[in-house]
Structure formats: C-alpha cells, structure tokens
Design a protein around this motif. Structure first.
Motif, short mmCIF file in Angstrom:
data_model
loop_
_atom_site.label_atom_id
_atom_site.label_comp_id
_atom_site.label_asym_id
_atom_site.label_seq_id
_atom_site.Cartn_x
_atom_site.Cartn_y
_atom_site.Cartn_z
N GLN A 65 -15.52 33.79 -26.25
CA GLN A 65 -15.72 34.89 -25.31
C GLN A 65 -16.01 36.19 -26.04
O GLN A 65 -16.83 37.00 -25.59
CB GLN A 65 -14.51 35.03 -24.40
CG GLN A 65 -14.68 36.07 -23.30
CD GLN A 65 -15.87 35.79 -22.41
OE1 GLN A 65 -15.96 34.74 -21.79
NE2 GLN A 65 -16.83 36.73 -22.35
N HIS B 126 -18.09 34.21 -19.86
CA HIS B 126 -18.58 35.28 -18.99
C HIS B 126 -19.34 36.33 -19.80
O HIS B 126 -19.11 36.51 -21.00
CB HIS B 126 -17.41 35.96 -18.27
CG HIS B 126 -16.70 35.06 -17.31
ND1 HIS B 126 -15.84 34.06 -17.71
CD2 HIS B 126 -16.72 35.02 -15.93
CE1 HIS B 126 -15.37 33.44 -16.65
NE2 HIS B 126 -15.88 34.00 -15.56
N GLN C 237 -24.70 28.84 -21.09
CA GLN C 237 -23.68 27.90 -21.54
C GLN C 237 -24.15 26.47 -21.28
O GLN C 237 -24.59 26.14 -20.18
CB GLN C 237 -22.36 28.15 -20.81
CG GLN C 237 -21.21 27.31 -21.34
CD GLN C 237 -19.85 27.77 -20.82
OE1 GLN C 237 -19.75 28.81 -20.19
NE2 GLN C 237 -18.82 26.99 -21.10
N GLN D 120 -24.91 28.05 -16.14
CA GLN D 120 -24.34 26.80 -16.61
C GLN D 120 -25.40 25.70 -16.66
O GLN D 120 -26.05 25.40 -15.65
CB GLN D 120 -23.19 26.37 -15.70
CG GLN D 120 -22.04 27.36 -15.63
CD GLN D 120 -21.33 27.52 -16.96
OE1 GLN D 120 -20.92 26.54 -17.58
NE2 GLN D 120 -21.19 28.76 -17.41
N ASN E 293 -20.72 40.43 -18.87
CA ASN E 293 -20.82 41.52 -17.90
C ASN E 293 -20.07 41.19 -16.60
O ASN E 293 -20.52 41.52 -15.50
CB ASN E 293 -22.29 41.82 -17.60
CG ASN E 293 -23.08 42.17 -18.85
OD1 ASN E 293 -22.60 42.92 -19.70
ND2 ASN E 293 -24.28 41.61 -18.98
N GLY E 294 -18.93 40.51 -16.75
CA GLY E 294 -18.09 40.20 -15.61
C GLY E 294 -18.55 39.03 -14.77
O GLY E 294 -17.93 38.73 -13.74
N ARG E 295 -19.60 38.32 -15.19
CA ARG E 295 -20.11 37.19 -14.42
C ARG E 295 -20.14 35.94 -15.30
O ARG E 295 -20.35 36.02 -16.50
CB ARG E 295 -21.53 37.48 -13.92
CG ARG E 295 -21.62 38.66 -12.96
CD ARG E 295 -23.05 38.85 -12.50
NE ARG E 295 -23.17 39.94 -11.54
CZ ARG E 295 -24.31 40.32 -10.98
NH1 ARG E 295 -25.45 39.69 -11.31
NH2 ARG E 295 -24.33 41.32 -10.12
N PRO E 296 -19.94 34.77 -14.69
CA PRO E 296 -20.05 33.53 -15.46
C PRO E 296 -21.45 33.38 -16.03
O PRO E 296 -22.44 33.76 -15.39
CB PRO E 296 -19.74 32.43 -14.43
CG PRO E 296 -19.02 33.12 -13.32
CD PRO E 296 -19.56 34.52 -13.28
N LEU E 297 -21.54 32.83 -17.23
CA LEU E 297 -22.85 32.55 -17.79
C LEU E 297 -23.57 31.48 -16.97
O LEU E 297 -22.92 30.64 -16.34
CB LEU E 297 -22.72 32.03 -19.23
CG LEU E 297 -22.13 32.95 -20.29
CD1 LEU E 297 -22.28 32.31 -21.67
CD2 LEU E 297 -22.76 34.32 -20.26
N CYS F 217 -19.57 36.22 -26.91
CA CYS F 217 -20.37 36.54 -25.72
C CYS F 217 -20.37 38.05 -25.44
O CYS F 217 -21.41 38.64 -25.15
CB CYS F 217 -19.83 35.81 -24.50
SG CYS F 217 -20.19 34.06 -24.47
N ASN F 218 -19.20 38.66 -25.53
CA ASN F 218 -19.09 40.09 -25.25
C ASN F 218 -19.96 40.91 -26.19
O ASN F 218 -20.58 41.90 -25.79
CB ASN F 218 -17.64 40.54 -25.38
CG ASN F 218 -16.73 39.89 -24.33
OD1 ASN F 218 -17.20 39.38 -23.32
ND2 ASN F 218 -15.43 39.90 -24.58
N VAL G 71 -15.33 28.18 -18.82
CA VAL G 71 -16.51 28.96 -18.46
C VAL G 71 -16.48 30.29 -19.19
O VAL G 71 -15.48 31.01 -19.18
CB VAL G 71 -16.57 29.20 -16.94
CG1 VAL G 71 -17.72 30.12 -16.58
CG2 VAL G 71 -16.69 27.87 -16.21
#
Length: 271
Positions: free
Chosen positions: A109, A131, A123, A139, A133-137, A112-113, A129
């Motif tokens: 994570q 994330h 992903q 999939q 920007n606050g949203r799931p990648l 990702c950030n 899961v």
C-alpha cells in the motif's frame, strides 16, 4: 493425472520443498535432472545414453497471439485515461506452506501511495485490495492465465513477490520487479532479466524447511522506497521518464513487518 494412469511408462519429475534448500540449482534444473533420473529408473534411457541431455536455459516461454496481446493493451488502456506509465501489482504472496515469502500488504500500500500521482495502477492478484486516492485499484485478478499474461505485455512494470505470477510475467517478457526476501533466492527460482530484490542472512534460504519464520529479518532492507526505486529503473528501461523525486520521498524507507512477525524476536535478531 488421468493420462498418467493410462500410460504406465509416463513419468513426471518428483521433487519436493526440501530440494529448495540447495541454493546451487535453479528449480528448473532440479526438475530436469530429477525427470531424467525417474525416466532411467523406469527403464527409459536418455537419447545420449548417459545422464540428462543439456538444458537449454531456465526461462519459461508463453507465446501469445496478436489478438491476445491487443486485448491486453485494451484492458489496461481503459484504466489509463491520462496516458501515464502503467504499473501492475500483486499485493500478497503465498503464506502456505510457510509465510516466509510475505512482504506485507502495508508495504504494498505504501508503494501504491507513492506511485499513484504518477502512474496508472492496476491490481492483478493478492488477497488484499490495494487503494489509490481513497479508491480501490482496478481489479484484474482471477482472469484466465493467457488473458493475465497479455496484461503483462502491456504494462511498464509489474511489482510482485516471488511466485506464480512472476513466472507467468517472465514467460511473456513482462517487466518484473520481484520481491524475494530470503526464503528463496533468485538463483533458485529467478531470472536475470528481472529486477530481483533479495537478502541472504545466515538462515537463508529457508523455504524448504517447512517452518514459519518468526522474524523475517531478510525483508528489513527491502523497503517501499527501494521497491519504488526499482520501479523507476524498470520504467526507464521501457522508455518512460524518470519518476519525480517526490515519488521516492513519499515511499517510506522502512519496512513494516506483517502482523504475524514477532517484533521482539526481530529486534533481537537485528541487535
């Protein structure tokens, strides 16, 4: 299995986790040598009559059609409206039979950030899961093997732990950043063309031991920042611009142990 039952002279290589305690041989070499030993035991001699024939390299190969490759490009393009470098990720490794290859979802994570402002992230595997920007990648896990392989031909970097997806991506010349730690070594299961992140303390390699490691000190030096640096190197190989300094600075330069790590034991090991 059915074919083997019907054909009593058919042989498949017999090898076990304990074979992976020997760092001198790649797993393909182990299987190749064992296959010909088993063939000889079944009364089938090698063409040369003495020992196994020469092994022509260890890299897997999967040939995709042009249609399959184009489908892979289309699948990643729909999540890359801003024409950024495309980075695929698989968030976890195998924790069975032992958890010694697990880098930790917190670290994935963190990667990702750091990459989210500059890359299109997708992903393709992992139990957790990720994330951005606050949203799931987006999939793309669980696709048929060839469809997944096509995704690797369309990305600029793929971050994963040592395991099946690493081999699949390598089979189609995907740009792999492989996180090893020390459970296994690149000389045992890896490929020179990949960027392999590994360590070898005195207890490594330990995969074949069948024992869960309480400390995973082999992972300590593989920080999220080091992984982001490896991604930057892979992007340059693909002709992409350098990641901004801010991306590297945003990635922690400290590894976060997974929850199963005994931190007291870890600190004692590092003392």
């Amino acid at each position: 299995g059915w074919h083997l039952l019907r054909m009593p002279r058919t042989v498949r290589a017999t090898y076990h986790g304990a074979d992976m305690l020997d760092p001198e041989y790649h797993v393909v070499e182990i299987q190749w040598r064992r296959l010909w030993e088993d063939l000889a035991a079944a009364g089938i001699r090698s063409p040369a009559g003495q020992g196994p024939p020469p092994l022509c390299g260890v890299q897997p190969e999967l040939i995709l059609t042009g249609v399959e490759r184009e489908r892979g490009r289309s699948e990643v393009a729909e999540h890359n409206r801003d024409n950024k470098p495309i980075v695929l990720l698989s968030s976890t490794g195998k924790t069975k039979p032992v958890h010694n290859r697990e880098w930790g979802v917190e670290n994935f994570q963190a990667v990702c950030n750091a990459l989210a402002p500059y890359c299109a992230l997708i992903q393709v595997g992992g139990e957790h899961v990720l994330h951005a920007n606050g949203r799931p990648l987006p999939q793309k896990g669980g696709l048929p093997i060839r469809q997944t392989a096509a995704l690797f031909t369309a990305c600029d970097a793929f971050v994963t732990q040592e395991g099946g997806l690493m081999h699949l991506a390598t089979a189609v010349d995907g740009p792999v950043v492989a996180i090893y730690g020390g459970s296994l070594l690149p000389s045992q299961t890896g490929y020179e063309r990949n960027i392999n992140l590994w360590a070898r303390p005195e207890c490594s390699p330990c995969f074949g031991s069948g024992v869960n490691c309480p400390h995973l000190k082999c992972m300590v030096a593989i920080t999220p920042r080091r992984v982001v640096e490896a991604v930057a190197t892979m992007l340059r190989r693909h002709g992409e611009a350098d990641l901004p300094v801010d991306a590297l600075a945003a990635a922690p330069d400290e590894w976060t142990p997974p929850s199963f790590v005994d931190r007291k034991v870890l600190q004692a090991e590092l003392a």
